[in-house]
Design a protein around this motif. Sequence first.
Motif, short mmCIF file in Angstrom:
data_model
loop_
_atom_site.label_atom_id
_atom_site.label_comp_id
_atom_site.label_asym_id
_atom_site.label_seq_id
_atom_site.Cartn_x
_atom_site.Cartn_y
_atom_site.Cartn_z
N PHE A 285 -37.94 4.26 25.09
CA PHE A 285 -37.68 3.71 23.76
C PHE A 285 -37.79 2.19 23.76
CE2 PHE A 285 -34.79 7.54 22.48
CZ PHE A 285 -35.92 8.29 22.26
N LYS A 286 -37.20 1.56 24.78
CA LYS A 286 -37.23 0.10 24.85
C LYS A 286 -38.65 -0.40 25.13
CE LYS A 286 -32.43 -0.75 26.24
NZ LYS A 286 -31.55 -1.31 27.28
N ARG A 287 -39.40 0.34 25.92
CA ARG A 287 -40.77 -0.05 26.22
C ARG A 287 -41.61 -0.12 24.95
NH1 ARG A 287 -41.33 3.27 30.11
NH2 ARG A 287 -42.47 4.96 29.12
N HIS A 288 -41.22 0.67 23.96
CA HIS A 288 -41.94 0.70 22.69
C HIS A 288 -41.29 -0.20 21.63
CE1 HIS A 288 -44.98 3.92 23.35
NE2 HIS A 288 -44.20 4.14 24.39
N GLY A 289 -40.37 -1.06 22.07
CA GLY A 289 -39.84 -2.07 21.15
C GLY A 289 -38.76 -1.60 20.21
N ALA A 290 -38.05 -0.53 20.56
CA ALA A 290 -37.04 0.01 19.64
C ALA A 290 -35.70 -0.71 19.79
CB ALA A 290 -36.85 1.51 19.89
N GLU A 291 -34.99 -0.80 18.67
CA GLU A 291 -33.62 -1.30 18.65
C GLU A 291 -32.66 -0.12 18.68
OE1 GLU A 291 -33.61 -4.88 15.67
OE2 GLU A 291 -34.89 -3.30 14.88
N VAL A 292 -31.42 -0.37 19.09
CA VAL A 292 -30.42 0.70 19.15
C VAL A 292 -29.35 0.45 18.09
CG1 VAL A 292 -29.07 -0.49 20.94
CG2 VAL A 292 -28.84 1.99 20.64
N ILE A 293 -28.90 1.53 17.44
CA ILE A 293 -27.77 1.43 16.51
C ILE A 293 -26.76 2.50 16.87
CG2 ILE A 293 -29.30 0.64 14.65
CD1 ILE A 293 -28.78 3.41 13.31
N ASP A 294 -25.59 2.42 16.26
CA ASP A 294 -24.59 3.48 16.37
C ASP A 294 -23.95 3.65 15.00
OD1 ASP A 294 -23.08 5.45 17.51
OD2 ASP A 294 -21.61 4.11 18.42
N THR A 295 -23.50 4.86 14.71
CA THR A 295 -22.84 5.16 13.44
C THR A 295 -21.59 5.99 13.72
OG1 THR A 295 -24.10 7.21 13.10
CG2 THR A 295 -25.03 5.17 12.19
N PRO A 296 -20.64 6.07 12.77
CA PRO A 296 -19.42 6.86 13.00
C PRO A 296 -19.73 8.33 13.26
CG PRO A 296 -19.17 5.44 11.08
CD PRO A 296 -20.61 5.37 11.47
N VAL A 297 -18.86 8.96 14.04
CA VAL A 297 -19.04 10.38 14.35
C VAL A 297 -18.77 11.26 13.13
CG1 VAL A 297 -16.70 10.88 15.09
CG2 VAL A 297 -18.60 12.10 16.15
#
Length: 444
Positions: free
Chosen positions: A84-96
Amino acid sequence: MADRATLEDLVRLQGERVRALKQQKASAEQIEEEVAKLLKLKAQLGPDEGKQKFVLKTPKGTRDYSPRQMAVREKVFDVIISCFKRHGAEVIDTPVFELKETLTGKYGEDSKLIYDLKDQGGELLSLRYDLTVPFARYLAMNKLTNIKRYHIAKVYRRDNPAMTRGRYREFYQCDFDIAGQFDPMIPDAECLKIMCEILSSLQIGDFLVKVNDRRILDGTFAVCGVPDSKFRTICSSVDKLDKVSWEEVKSEMVGEKGLAPEVADRIGDYVQQHGGVSLVEQLLQDPKLSQNKQALEGLGDLKLLFEYLTLFGIADKISFDLSLARGLDYYTGALKEKVRTTETQVLVASAQKKLLEERLKLISELWDAGIKAELLYKKNPKLLNQLQYCEEAGIPLVAIIGEQELKDGVIKLRSVASREEVDVRREDLVEEIKRRTSQPLCIC
């Protein structure tokens, strides 16, 4: 006579056997026989003198993971996240959990599988069913129009668990999405490239990725005579073709959902087909589908998709399957980064028009070599726009392809910070990018 602890173990094991037979839909006689054995064991156990024993166990549809199992999971996640990072993606998180109204009506017939929580201070809440609806909510709430993100987290479904078949009520999903308006099929091709990279890296053996287009499915239903009001419910029936026979699917359509038998037969002629670009070209010549605007648009885009997949070297791993029919409502065919949120090392750019194929070939080479790279999802992006994107996103290098560079067998490598440009031979590009980006990336 066996001691009480032994009898309790026997009762527990026999109870599990009865439950397993029921899940497997065993014959009534076999189930009755095993239930009789269970009752006999319980009778031997007798009363427990009024004491209610507390049984230590995980809730139904969940399980614990040992250190050995967690080590395997972490290695798998490392492979996925690195891709995912190799393809330039950002990471997010949301409430469960989300507001119940956010999730209501988004999953069609599967809405009944959502876990609702008790009223908490006036808010009706539900555990998240997947990561896509929370992502849609995140985009709308933050007024984002373009983002490439990944999200790995647990989701919850009030399904009938079948632990032996890997069906749990709590499990992980690994989501990767490219949100925004782009030229057709370029981001779609990258998503499929990512899937193939991950599955190949995990060394799971041979695999095939199925694709379909919602417009083709809707167009197929229309030319077969399915009423508009039944499109979504017929979708959910067709989607079961990877688990049950066409005869069972047809029986559900006709017997439970009121579809005319002749309409179901026409659907069957289409949805049992699968193949590659040759099937796409065949359907483009179909006398019925070729007259449907939706289907024609979808087939045209799929043909384009297979052209890009060929450039990425993965066309043989992709199958166009007309039975793939997820019935969800949210699928469809500039974020300023004052904060560096990706680890992208280089943007693959073009200096002139009509160089999309060359950009796709080059970025595929870089991904395969482990370089974290991106490109803009436009056929003919302006060079200035590509350079501005690098500055906004904090990408340190630009690999520029032009007609002269192609003739000379070189790539123009530009430093975004200094704006210095040098010609690098194509075979030396990977090592040069690694050399220039060998310092740890600072997320600042």
